[in-house]
Design a protein around this motif. Sequence first.
Motif, PDB file in Angstrom:
ATOM      1  N   THR A  69       0.296  -1.639  -0.036  1.00 49.07           N
ATOM      2  CA  THR A  69       0.034  -0.022   0.201  1.00 49.07           C
ATOM      3  C   THR A  69       0.447   0.959  -0.080  1.00 49.07           C
ATOM      4  N   THR A 181     -12.092   9.581  -4.252  1.00 48.28           N
ATOM      5  CA  THR A 181     -11.537   8.098  -4.693  1.00 48.28           C
ATOM      6  C   THR A 181      -9.993   7.754  -4.489  1.00 48.28           C
ATOM      7  N   SER A 182      -9.587   6.257  -4.514  1.00 47.51           N
ATOM      8  CA  SER A 182      -7.670   6.062  -4.013  1.00 47.51           C
ATOM      9  C   SER A 182      -7.511   6.591  -5.950  1.00 47.51           C
ATOM     10  N   SER A 183      -8.319   6.554  -6.482  1.00 44.50           N
ATOM     11  CA  SER A 183      -7.971   7.279  -7.391  1.00 44.50           C
ATOM     12  C   SER A 183      -7.294   8.477  -7.959  1.00 44.50           C
ATOM     13  N   VAL A 185      -6.485  10.758  -5.724  1.00 44.17           N
ATOM     14  CA  VAL A 185      -5.654  10.889  -4.770  1.00 44.17           C
ATOM     15  C   VAL A 185      -4.688  10.637  -5.061  1.00 44.17           C
ATOM     16  N   THR A 241      -3.521   0.010  -5.488  1.00 46.36           N
ATOM     17  CA  THR A 241      -4.231   1.336  -5.932  1.00 46.36           C
ATOM     18  C   THR A 241      -5.306   1.433  -5.774  1.00 46.36           C
ATOM     19  N   ASP A 242      -6.042   0.670  -4.056  1.00 42.84           N
ATOM     20  CA  ASP A 242      -7.607   0.746  -4.579  1.00 42.84           C
ATOM     21  C   ASP A 242      -7.933   1.393  -3.100  1.00 42.84           C
ATOM     22  N   VAL A 243      -6.721   1.017  -2.040  1.00 45.58           N
ATOM     23  CA  VAL A 243      -6.167   1.121  -1.197  1.00 45.58           C
ATOM     24  C   VAL A 243      -5.487   2.248  -0.549  1.00 45.58           C
ATOM     25  N   VAL A 244      -4.693   3.406  -0.956  1.00 47.61           N
ATOM     26  CA  VAL A 244      -3.766   4.392  -0.384  1.00 47.61           C
ATOM     27  C   VAL A 244      -3.925   5.152   0.905  1.00 47.61           C
ATOM     28  N   LYS A 249      -8.653  12.039   6.039  1.00 50.23           N
ATOM     29  CA  LYS A 249      -9.761  11.388   5.883  1.00 50.23           C
ATOM     30  C   LYS A 249     -10.671  12.576   6.215  1.00 50.23           C
TER      31      LYS A 249
END
Length: 256
Positions: A69, A181-183, A185, A241-244, A249
């Motif tokens: 991650t 979203t993660s993308s 970010v 790339t789905d969790v960063v 937050k």
Amino acid sequence: FALSSNLGDIMRCMTAQTTAAQLLGTAMGAAVGPFLGSNLYAIMSCSILLSAATVFACYRATSVVRLSTLNRQRAELVFQPAVAQICAFDAKGIAPLGRILDVPTIQEVQEQEVFVKPYNSEIASKMEVNPPMTSSHMLLTPTHDLSQSMFLLAVCTRESALVQKGSNAPTIALWYHVKATSSDVLQGFLQASLLREMLQLQLPDDGRESALVHLCERAKELSTQWWPTVNDAIVRQGWQTDVVFLDAKDERVEIE
């Protein structure tokens, strides 16, 4: 388990090993106790030696863990080589179509990662993520994009109202939208990284707002063009790339 980034198995094994170590330590203490007696210096020396061994064992155990991650430090180590390649391609007028970017593997980043001492970026232009907004921030994101953008960029003018040639590059501020979203970010981090690199390579002579905005617009164009290539490169090396974990937050912003 550590090499496979399976944190569930790491925690399970750590609990079992901790219990075994505690029982072993109790047994060793019962065995060594009669030899130490009531000598305070001997007891303290033995305690310090065993504590140092425990800390060293924890350090060694942590140093072999490979996480796929991306946090701030790992993201910078991964993105910076890609950003340098993008700027080099752009200087030669080379488009991203068909290009492959080289980014570090998980093992290479793990060998560079610092987890005991604070991480200090080698890039002249520093970056703050979701800092408190103040009057010292000069917004670079165009006002007509504020309602649609998932992230905002600004420079901090606290160091100097005008960036003079030969001085340190200004600090970049990056804010993420609450719905990013993660993308989003990762794309925001890429654009901010490109802007930092461009400020390092071609810092405006007078630091005028128009020149800084122009660099931000150019960073946005490059980020949009190269993001699919960058995303393919980091996924190819096994990065998630789905969790960063690039920001807090609860400190994100929302523009109405």
